[in-house]
Each structure stands twice: as structure tokens, then as C-alpha cells.
Design an enzyme around this catalytic site. Structure first.
Site, PDB file in Angstrom:
ATOM      1  N   THR A 135      21.269  42.061  81.128  1.00  0.00           N
ATOM      2  CA  THR A 135      20.577  42.478  82.353  1.00  0.00           C
ATOM      3  C   THR A 135      19.830  43.798  82.151  1.00  0.00           C
ATOM      4  O   THR A 135      20.198  44.596  81.284  1.00  0.00           O
ATOM      5  CB  THR A 135      21.632  42.665  83.477  1.00  0.00           C
ATOM      6  OG1 THR A 135      21.070  43.418  84.525  1.00  0.00           O
ATOM      7  CG2 THR A 135      22.848  43.446  82.990  1.00  0.00           C
ATOM      8  N   ASP A 136      18.826  44.034  82.986  1.00  0.00           N
ATOM      9  CA  ASP A 136      18.131  45.331  82.921  1.00  0.00           C
ATOM     10  C   ASP A 136      18.995  46.454  83.502  1.00  0.00           C
ATOM     11  O   ASP A 136      18.683  47.630  83.336  1.00  0.00           O
ATOM     12  CB  ASP A 136      16.771  45.268  83.641  1.00  0.00           C
ATOM     13  CG  ASP A 136      16.876  44.933  85.130  1.00  0.00           C
ATOM     14  OD1 ASP A 136      17.996  44.630  85.616  1.00  0.00           O
ATOM     15  OD2 ASP A 136      15.839  44.981  85.815  1.00  0.00           O
ATOM     16  N   GLU A 137      20.117  46.085  84.173  1.00  0.00           N
ATOM     17  CA  GLU A 137      20.936  47.120  84.816  1.00  0.00           C
ATOM     18  C   GLU A 137      21.610  48.044  83.797  1.00  0.00           C
ATOM     19  O   GLU A 137      22.054  49.130  84.136  1.00  0.00           O
ATOM     20  CB  GLU A 137      21.956  46.479  85.763  1.00  0.00           C
ATOM     21  CG  GLU A 137      21.258  45.597  86.792  1.00  0.00           C
ATOM     22  CD  GLU A 137      22.136  45.108  87.937  1.00  0.00           C
ATOM     23  OE1 GLU A 137      23.160  45.728  88.214  1.00  0.00           O
ATOM     24  OE2 GLU A 137      21.753  44.101  88.558  1.00  0.00           O
ATOM     25  N   TYR A 183      29.934  46.718  86.539  1.00  0.00           N
ATOM     26  CA  TYR A 183      29.249  45.522  86.015  1.00  0.00           C
ATOM     27  C   TYR A 183      28.314  45.914  84.868  1.00  0.00           C
ATOM     28  O   TYR A 183      28.400  45.363  83.763  1.00  0.00           O
ATOM     29  CB  TYR A 183      28.457  44.833  87.142  1.00  0.00           C
ATOM     30  CG  TYR A 183      27.419  43.841  86.629  1.00  0.00           C
ATOM     31  CD1 TYR A 183      27.811  42.700  85.932  1.00  0.00           C
ATOM     32  CD2 TYR A 183      26.047  44.045  86.843  1.00  0.00           C
ATOM     33  CE1 TYR A 183      26.858  41.789  85.454  1.00  0.00           C
ATOM     34  CE2 TYR A 183      25.102  43.147  86.373  1.00  0.00           C
ATOM     35  CZ  TYR A 183      25.510  42.020  85.684  1.00  0.00           C
ATOM     36  OH  TYR A 183      24.572  41.126  85.200  1.00  0.00           O
ATOM     37  N   LYS A 187      28.409  44.996  80.825  1.00  0.00           N
ATOM     38  CA  LYS A 187      27.329  44.285  80.123  1.00  0.00           C
ATOM     39  C   LYS A 187      26.789  45.150  78.980  1.00  0.00           C
ATOM     40  O   LYS A 187      26.489  44.644  77.894  1.00  0.00           O
ATOM     41  CB  LYS A 187      26.189  43.925  81.088  1.00  0.00           C
ATOM     42  CG  LYS A 187      26.508  42.868  82.111  1.00  0.00           C
ATOM     43  CD  LYS A 187      26.823  41.500  81.519  1.00  0.00           C
ATOM     44  CE  LYS A 187      25.637  40.785  80.927  1.00  0.00           C
ATOM     45  NZ  LYS A 187      25.975  39.409  80.499  1.00  0.00           N
TER      46      LYS A 187
HETATM   47  P1  NAD Z   1      26.948  33.487  87.809  1.00  0.00           P
HETATM   48  O1  NAD Z   1      28.000  34.406  88.320  1.00  0.00           O
HETATM   49  O2  NAD Z   1      26.176  32.637  88.763  1.00  0.00           O
HETATM   50  O3  NAD Z   1      27.595  32.475  86.747  1.00  0.00           O
HETATM   51  C1  NAD Z   1      28.486  32.894  85.755  1.00  0.00           C
HETATM   52  C2  NAD Z   1      29.122  31.665  85.129  1.00  0.00           C
HETATM   53  O4  NAD Z   1      30.037  32.107  84.105  1.00  0.00           O
HETATM   54  C3  NAD Z   1      29.944  30.813  86.110  1.00  0.00           C
HETATM   55  O5  NAD Z   1      29.669  29.439  85.915  1.00  0.00           O
HETATM   56  C4  NAD Z   1      31.395  31.136  85.742  1.00  0.00           C
HETATM   57  O6  NAD Z   1      32.288  30.060  85.993  1.00  0.00           O
HETATM   58  C5  NAD Z   1      31.267  31.426  84.250  1.00  0.00           C
HETATM   59  N1  NAD Z   1      32.354  32.296  83.763  1.00  0.00           N
HETATM   60  C6  NAD Z   1      32.770  33.468  84.296  1.00  0.00           C
HETATM   61  N2  NAD Z   1      33.811  33.955  83.585  1.00  0.00           N
HETATM   62  C7  NAD Z   1      34.039  33.073  82.579  1.00  0.00           C
HETATM   63  C8  NAD Z   1      34.975  33.035  81.505  1.00  0.00           C
HETATM   64  N3  NAD Z   1      35.896  33.983  81.348  1.00  0.00           N
HETATM   65  N4  NAD Z   1      34.908  31.998  80.634  1.00  0.00           N
HETATM   66  C9  NAD Z   1      33.983  31.011  80.799  1.00  0.00           C
HETATM   67  N5  NAD Z   1      33.089  30.989  81.813  1.00  0.00           N
HETATM   68  C10 NAD Z   1      33.120  32.018  82.693  1.00  0.00           C
HETATM   69  O7  NAD Z   1      25.996  34.402  86.931  1.00  0.00           O
HETATM   70  P2  NAD Z   1      24.401  34.335  86.729  1.00  0.00           P
HETATM   71  O8  NAD Z   1      23.751  35.098  87.812  1.00  0.00           O
HETATM   72  O9  NAD Z   1      23.991  32.957  86.446  1.00  0.00           O
HETATM   73  O10 NAD Z   1      24.270  35.218  85.395  1.00  0.00           O
HETATM   74  C11 NAD Z   1      24.377  34.610  84.112  1.00  0.00           C
HETATM   75  C12 NAD Z   1      24.177  35.668  83.055  1.00  0.00           C
HETATM   76  O11 NAD Z   1      22.901  36.271  83.192  1.00  0.00           O
HETATM   77  C13 NAD Z   1      25.203  36.797  83.119  1.00  0.00           C
HETATM   78  O12 NAD Z   1      25.550  37.149  81.803  1.00  0.00           O
HETATM   79  C14 NAD Z   1      24.446  37.919  83.813  1.00  0.00           C
HETATM   80  O13 NAD Z   1      24.947  39.174  83.410  1.00  0.00           O
HETATM   81  C15 NAD Z   1      23.043  37.682  83.308  1.00  0.00           C
HETATM   82  N6  NAD Z   1      21.965  38.133  84.199  1.00  0.00           N
HETATM   83  C16 NAD Z   1      21.951  37.770  85.520  1.00  0.00           C
HETATM   84  C17 NAD Z   1      20.891  38.174  86.329  1.00  0.00           C
HETATM   85  C18 NAD Z   1      20.810  37.752  87.775  1.00  0.00           C
HETATM   86  O14 NAD Z   1      19.913  38.204  88.493  1.00  0.00           O
HETATM   87  N7  NAD Z   1      21.670  36.886  88.262  1.00  0.00           N
HETATM   88  C19 NAD Z   1      19.846  38.967  85.807  1.00  0.00           C
HETATM   89  C20 NAD Z   1      19.897  39.309  84.450  1.00  0.00           C
HETATM   90  C21 NAD Z   1      20.964  38.887  83.650  1.00  0.00           C
HETATM   91  P1  TYD Z   2      22.312  41.840  94.511  1.00  0.00           P
HETATM   92  O1  TYD Z   2      21.710  40.508  94.847  1.00  0.00           O
HETATM   93  O2  TYD Z   2      23.777  42.028  94.673  1.00  0.00           O
HETATM   94  O3  TYD Z   2      21.844  42.165  93.017  1.00  0.00           O
HETATM   95  P2  TYD Z   2      21.986  43.560  92.145  1.00  0.00           P
HETATM   96  O4  TYD Z   2      22.942  44.451  92.837  1.00  0.00           O
HETATM   97  O5  TYD Z   2      22.518  43.060  90.836  1.00  0.00           O
HETATM   98  O6  TYD Z   2      20.608  44.118  92.050  1.00  0.00           O
HETATM   99  O7  TYD Z   2      21.600  42.951  95.386  1.00  0.00           O
HETATM  100  C1  TYD Z   2      20.203  43.125  95.377  1.00  0.00           C
HETATM  101  C2  TYD Z   2      19.892  44.344  96.232  1.00  0.00           C
HETATM  102  O8  TYD Z   2      20.229  44.060  97.592  1.00  0.00           O
HETATM  103  C3  TYD Z   2      20.697  45.576  95.871  1.00  0.00           C
HETATM  104  O9  TYD Z   2      19.864  46.729  96.007  1.00  0.00           O
HETATM  105  C4  TYD Z   2      21.821  45.607  96.884  1.00  0.00           C
HETATM  106  C5  TYD Z   2      21.178  44.994  98.117  1.00  0.00           C
HETATM  107  N1  TYD Z   2      22.096  44.224  98.990  1.00  0.00           N
HETATM  108  C6  TYD Z   2      22.151  44.511 100.365  1.00  0.00           C
HETATM  109  O10 TYD Z   2      21.457  45.405 100.871  1.00  0.00           O
HETATM  110  N2  TYD Z   2      23.019  43.788 101.140  1.00  0.00           N
HETATM  111  C7  TYD Z   2      23.812  42.802 100.634  1.00  0.00           C
HETATM  112  O11 TYD Z   2      24.599  42.180 101.387  1.00  0.00           O
HETATM  113  C8  TYD Z   2      23.721  42.515  99.226  1.00  0.00           C
HETATM  114  C9  TYD Z   2      24.576  41.442  98.607  1.00  0.00           C
HETATM  115  C10 TYD Z   2      22.842  43.252  98.458  1.00  0.00           C
END
Ligand code: NAD
Ligand code: TYD
Length: 377
Positions: A135-137, A183, A187
Site C-alpha cells: 500500500t502507499d500508506e 496497519y 505492511k
Molecule cells: P481484504 O481485507 O478485502 O481481503 C484480505 C483477504 O486476505 C481476505 O480474503 C482474508 O480472508 C485473507 N486473509 C487474511 N488473513 C489471512 C491469513 N492469515 N491467511 C490467509 N488469508 C488471510 O483486503 P484487500 O482490500 O483486498 O487488500 C488486499 C491486499 O492489497 C492487502 O495486502 C492490502 O494491504 C493491499 N492493498 C489494499 C488497498 C485497498 O485500498 N484495499 C490498497 C493498496 C494495497
Molecule cells: P478507509 O476506507 O478506511 O481507507 P484508509 O483508511 O485505508 O485510507 O478510509 C478512507 C478515508 O475515509 C479515511 O480518510 C478515513 C475516512 N473514513 C471516514 O471518515 N469514516 C468512516 O466511517 C470510514 C470507514 C473512513
């Protein structure tokens, strides 16, 4: 060419889009979706491809070293695309241990099993690949030194109409890691382990860092699906702080396409940032969601604005994320395909059309978690 690939976290949000893309695009590959099925994993996300001959689901915890090492040998795995993780910042604030366990120890366990198996082969690391999705975080937070917005240095198809940047700095592949939340700290740690396995053992690794994703099948604890569902149900929209925080949004299928390009063409030991140059202040994005849901449901314009409820800010809430993905565009020719306003409309329609998917997730245990999470905010 035949390949045996494990995609971890394939039952989650982004993982399910990656699995679907690979299964449909590469019938000659053997694709294994490895997932523990935590609260965030849902096999319903993959109903449309579950019977394909090149697809198999394996329920496994990435922390289970022995089981994964056995799977590597049994299936002669030559590629790993690692997405499994605990992914929600708010949960990490409440329960950081689970994040360290899965994101750090789980990733390390996969790396070590892959190392032992690949080093046991005559060809060793030749033709192998460990691709870690991050992630970019991990880069920390950027300043908001232009709160009214300035002309951005780049635009892509994904950039929203009248796109602005809210600061004059961006995350580059060279930006120093400076994670703030449990988080992002977990990562960051996993990213370092992946690079260490390249530098120490010569494992062919790649790391990508992507901005916030949105689209179908996202668990409704994240801003966009949570708010779409709450608007539909006339429930309060809990905006953290003043709603001024900025996030950079990319449609999930564009992320999946980037992962495909990078898995096949990316250079070993490289980092690529993935994003669409599409910054939004939370409150502006929330107003777009309200407008879109109200329009589709036939409500008068502004009908759901009253649902906006300012609540106590998230602890350590990062001010701004904005990613520069020009390296990926320049070197590998990837570009986002969907303009943001189109993507949001498509996403809203998907959640409204798939109410059963949402109701199944938000009933029972999750409802209790949600109530606890927002109690006292
Ligand atoms: P998500 O929470 O929707 O899905 C995570 C998946 O991992 C789930 O299916 C869960 O069952 C599985 N999982 C969790 N713990 C596990 C374990 N111990 N063993 C096996 N499986 C396990 O997450 P997402 O939003 O799809 O993110 C996927 C990846 O992309 C993550 O690594 C996240 O850090 C990265 N990412 C997410 C975003 C975003 O905006 N969602 C952005 C950049 C990077
Ligand atoms: P989120 O979807 O949790 O992603 P991330 O924290 O990884 O960026 O949140 C996106 C933005 O929205 C973040 O600035 C937090 C804000 N947010 C709210 O204001 N209210 C909410 O209920 C949630 C879940 C997020």
C-alpha cells in the site's frame, strides 16, 4: 507457457478481482486461491469462476509454514502473488497484534517456504517470482499545503473532472518509509522482509504500492461501500474529523490489470507505485456518493445530505495520500481505464444491485462489530 501460481487473499476484495482476471485470461495456468476466509474473505465473490478447470481454492492460513511448504512442493509452485492481509486501519488501531501476526509473520512464513522449496530445485530461482502487494500508506502522510487545491502535475484517465492536487509533494518509489498506523507499520515491515529475501538470498521479488481502491466486493467497513449502504438505508454517515483528509482513488479492476502487467513484465527487485492521480477530500467524495445514490434511487437532489454526521477523528489520521505512478505508466505502459465519475457510478450501481451480497455480510456478527466500533464516537 504453463505456470503454477498461488494467489493469497483471493477471496478478499482486490484478490478476487486478481483471481478472476488470471483465471479468465490464462486458461493454461494452474491458479490456486489460498485464503484463510477471515471475516473479509468471501467465496461468493468468485461464484462466476469457481468451476473453471484452471482454478482451485485452498483454505489455509498464511502463517501455517508447514502446510504452505507442502503445497509449494505438491503443486510445484513457481509464482506467488501475495495479497492476503489484515487490511483495515480502524481494526489495526483496536487490535494491532493480529496485524503483526498475519501481515508480518504470515509474509515471512511464505517467503521462507518459497525459499526452501525453490532452492531445492536444480534450476533454483530461475523462472520464479514472489510478488508482494502493498500500500502507499507505508510512505506516511503528505502535507496539505494547498487546501483549496492546485493544478496537478499529471492527469490520467482516472483523474476526476476538474481534478486538483492538495499539496505539491507526492509519494514516489524513492520516498522514505514512514508508516503511522499499526496497519501501515505491519505492511512496511512485510515489504522490508520481501526486499531482504531478494538482497540476502537472491529471491526474485517485486513489491508494488497502490493507492486506495474502490469497486465491487469491497468489505463494507471501508469508506465507499459503507457509505453507499448507509445512504441506501438512511443511516448516519460517520465522517471522521472535518472530512478534510485526502485519499487517491483507483478502480479495483485497474489495480488488477496493473498486477497482471507487473507480474509478467515487471523487473525483479523493482518497486512500482500504482495509482490514477485522483485525489479527493473525503467530504467531497461523500457528496458525490450521496448525489449518485439519490439519483439512482429517484430521491430529490440533496435528499441524503442530512445523514452526514461528523464524529471523533481516527487516531493518527493521515492527512493526505497522493501517489505518483508515472514510472509504471512510462516503463510498462499501464494506464487506468476508467474515469473516476464513471467508476463511482458503476460501483454504486453494483452495490445497489447486489443488496443480497451486502445484507449477508452486514447481518449478524458484523453488525455487532460495527455498532461497537462507532459507539462513543
Ligand atoms: P481484504 O481485507 O478485502 O481481503 C484480505 C483477504 O486476505 C481476505 O480474503 C482474508 O480472508 C485473507 N486473509 C487474511 N488473513 C489471512 C491469513 N492469515 N491467511 C490467509 N488469508 C488471510 O483486503 P484487500 O482490500 O483486498 O487488500 C488486499 C491486499 O492489497 C492487502 O495486502 C492490502 O494491504 C493491499 N492493498 C489494499 C488497498 C485497498 O485500498 N484495499 C490498497 C493498496 C494495497
Ligand atoms: P478507509 O476506507 O478506511 O481507507 P484508509 O483508511 O485505508 O485510507 O478510509 C478512507 C478515508 O475515509 C479515511 O480518510 C478515513 C475516512 N473514513 C471516514 O471518515 N469514516 C468512516 O466511517 C470510514 C470507514 C473512513
Amino acid at each position: 507457457m504453463k505456470r503454477n501460481i498461488v494467489i493469497t487473499g483471493g477471496a478478499g476484495f482486490i484478490g478476487s478481482h486478481v483471481v478472476r482476471l488470471f483465471v479468465n485470461k490464462y486458461p493454461e495456468y494452474n491458479i490456486i486461491n489460498l485464503d484463510k476466509l477471515t471475516y473479509a474473505g468471501n467465496l461468493v465473490n468468485l461464484k462466476d469462476i469457481e468451476d473453471k478447470p484452471n482454478y482451485r481454492f485452498v483454505k489455509m492460513d498464511i502463517c501455517d509454514f508447514d502446510a504452505f511448504y507442502q503445497l509449494m512442493q505438491d503443486e510445484k509452485i513457481d509464482g506467488i502473488i501475495h495479497l492476503a492481509a489484515e487490511s483495515h486501519v480502524d481494526r489495526s488501531i483496536k487490535d494491532p497484534f493480529t496485524f503483526a501476526k498475519t501481515n508480518v509473520m504470515g509474509t515471512l512464513s511464505l517467503l521462507q517456504a518459497a525459499k526452501l522449496y525453490w532452492e531445492s530445485l536444480p534450476e533454483k530461482y530461475e523462472g520464479k517470482r514472489f510478488y508482494h502487494i502493498s500500500t502507499d500508506e507505508v510512505y506516511g502522510a503528505l502535507s496539505m499545503n494547498h487546501p483549496e487545491g492546485i493544478e496537478p502535475p499529471f492527469k490520467t484517465v482516472a483523474s476526476s473532472e476538474g481534478h486538483k492536487a492538495y499539496g505539491d509533494d507526492f509519494f514516489y518509489e524513492t520516498t522514505k518509509y514512514n508508516p503511522h498506523s499499526p496497519y501501515s507499520a505491519s505492511k512496511a515491515s512485510s515489504d522490508h522482509f520481501v526486499r531482504a529475501y531478494h538482497d540476502t538470498y537472491g529471491m526474485p521479488t517485486i513489491v508494488t504500492n497502490c493507492s486506495n481502491n474502490y469497486g465491487p466486493y469491497q468489505f463494507p467497513e471501508k469508506l465507499i461501500p459503507l457509505f453507499i449502504n448507509n445512504i441506501r438505508n438512511g443511516k448516519p454517515l460517520p465522517v471522521y474529523g472535518k472530512g478534510e483528509n485526502v485519499r487517491d482513488w483507483l478502480f479495483v479492476e485497474d489495480h488488477a490489470r496493473a498486477i497482471d502487467v507487473i507480474f509478467h513484465k515487471g523487473k525483479i527487485n523493482e518497486t512500482y507505485n500504482i495509482g490514477g492521480f485522483n485525489e479527493w477530500k473525503n467530504i467531497d467524495l461523500i457528496k458525490v456518493m450521496i448525489k449518485t445514490v439519490d439519483k439512482i434511487l429517484g430521491n430529490p437532489e440533496g435528499y441524503s445530505l442530512d445523514l452526514i454526521t461528523y464524529v471523533t477523528d481516527r487516531l493518527g489520521h493521515d492527512a493526505r495520500y497522493a501517489i505518483d505512478s508515472s514510472k509504471l505508466q512510462r516503463e510498462l505502459g499501464w494506464n487506468p481505464s476508467l474515469q473516476f465519475e464513471e467508476g463511482i457510478e458503476k460501483t454504486v450501481r453494483w452495490y445497489l444491485d447486489n443488496q443480497e451480497w451486502m445484507d449477508n455480510i452486514t447481518s449478524g456478527e458484523y453488525e455487532k462489530y460495527y455498532q461497537d466500533m462507532y459507539k462513543g464516537r
